[in-house]
Motif scaffolding. Sequence first.
Motif, mmCIF file in Angstrom:
data_model
loop_
_atom_site.group_PDB
_atom_site.id
_atom_site.type_symbol
_atom_site.label_atom_id
_atom_site.label_comp_id
_atom_site.label_asym_id
_atom_site.label_seq_id
_atom_site.Cartn_x
_atom_site.Cartn_y
_atom_site.Cartn_z
ATOM 1 N N LEU A 19 0.658 -1.260 -0.221
ATOM 2 C CA LEU A 19 -0.077 0.515 0.039
ATOM 3 C C LEU A 19 1.112 1.478 -0.122
ATOM 4 O O LEU A 19 0.913 2.370 -0.573
ATOM 5 C CB LEU A 19 -1.130 -0.123 0.942
ATOM 6 C CG LEU A 19 -1.916 -1.317 1.221
ATOM 7 C CD1 LEU A 19 -2.327 -0.813 2.305
ATOM 8 C CD2 LEU A 19 -3.302 -0.120 0.406
ATOM 9 N N THR A 52 -3.368 5.466 6.660
ATOM 10 C CA THR A 52 -3.993 5.465 5.104
ATOM 11 C C THR A 52 -4.863 5.712 5.098
ATOM 12 O O THR A 52 -5.798 5.501 5.590
ATOM 13 C CB THR A 52 -4.044 3.479 4.835
ATOM 14 O OG1 THR A 52 -3.122 2.836 5.451
ATOM 15 C CG2 THR A 52 -4.403 2.922 3.903
ATOM 16 N N PHE A 57 -2.464 7.460 -1.364
ATOM 17 C CA PHE A 57 -3.092 6.570 -2.979
ATOM 18 C C PHE A 57 -3.473 7.915 -3.819
ATOM 19 O O PHE A 57 -2.846 7.820 -4.834
ATOM 20 C CB PHE A 57 -4.899 5.897 -2.891
ATOM 21 C CG PHE A 57 -5.081 4.735 -1.907
ATOM 22 C CD1 PHE A 57 -4.159 4.310 -1.887
ATOM 23 C CD2 PHE A 57 -5.219 5.085 -0.436
ATOM 24 C CE1 PHE A 57 -4.597 2.795 -1.430
ATOM 25 C CE2 PHE A 57 -5.656 4.002 0.043
ATOM 26 C CZ PHE A 57 -5.042 2.605 -0.293
ATOM 27 N N PHE A 65 -9.571 4.338 -2.904
ATOM 28 C CA PHE A 65 -9.047 2.724 -2.721
ATOM 29 C C PHE A 65 -9.820 1.391 -3.789
ATOM 30 O O PHE A 65 -8.422 0.915 -4.152
ATOM 31 C CB PHE A 65 -9.835 1.849 -1.063
ATOM 32 C CG PHE A 65 -9.627 0.767 -0.514
ATOM 33 C CD1 PHE A 65 -7.955 0.554 -0.361
ATOM 34 C CD2 PHE A 65 -9.907 -0.508 -1.301
ATOM 35 C CE1 PHE A 65 -7.519 -0.678 0.062
ATOM 36 C CE2 PHE A 65 -9.314 -2.049 -1.136
ATOM 37 C CZ PHE A 65 -8.465 -1.503 -0.285
ATOM 38 N N PHE A 211 -7.130 -6.853 2.139
ATOM 39 C CA PHE A 211 -6.517 -5.318 2.563
ATOM 40 C C PHE A 211 -7.800 -4.659 3.372
ATOM 41 O O PHE A 211 -7.884 -3.564 3.904
ATOM 42 C CB PHE A 211 -6.505 -4.226 1.393
ATOM 43 C CG PHE A 211 -5.381 -5.012 0.729
ATOM 44 C CD1 PHE A 211 -4.177 -4.609 1.257
ATOM 45 C CD2 PHE A 211 -5.504 -5.592 -0.560
ATOM 46 C CE1 PHE A 211 -2.478 -4.738 0.702
ATOM 47 C CE2 PHE A 211 -4.618 -5.778 -1.369
ATOM 48 C CZ PHE A 211 -2.817 -6.212 -1.222
#
Length: 224
Positions: A19, A52, A57, A65, A211
């Motif tokens: 990730l 996260t 991302f 995600f 995940f």
Amino acid sequence: MKNILDDELLKFFAKTEILFYGLGSTNDASTYRLYEYTGSKEKFKNEVTALTQPKTFGKGNYGSFEAFIEVIAHNNEGWKKYFHYLFLSFHAEGIDMNVLKGLIGEKTYNAELEHIIPQNASYNGSLKKYGFKDQDDFDNYKGEFGNLLVLESKLNSGAKDKDLAGKQEYYKKSCIPYNREFANREDFLNFDKKCIEQENEKFKQWAREFFKEFLLGILAKDFD
């Protein structure tokens, strides 16, 4: 790690690396201070998942995600070590340790990324047999999860550029149970573009569960 480093946490570390770093994303210096939270396993995991956020991302141009899940399903040729880990986790859970030791070897990793639909299909005129319109269509699927296997290096060399009938005998010799099961399917020789799409969907469903700690953290932030 104050005695909290067990099999569960090692698996968690693998997911975290994928990730944070595996897909070209980066994170700020807070990831290097995680040792401060090793008083308990749960606290440590909570601190990691707290990092996260959608911006994580975004740094790798994965705006959500779901975008990340799409990337790991559709773009596997450029990050082989992560594909190998996910492939074995998805297809070979509970794989015999002797098999893994055989793949790792004493000095080198003895397995390669294997394309099921031969990469020379565009040159020998067989693209349409596999359900592809043209070269561009094939290029869009060539590196997708559903078109790839982890195969022992020696078998990979022998199967290279053969058609499905030629590859089948090599897959049947693999020490990885999934490869043998796949090669022994009655419809193996009918493997095509639709089969790749179906396998991708199965993998994406599995990846959402795999995940899930990170996905739940992101969803919680969305509702804040």
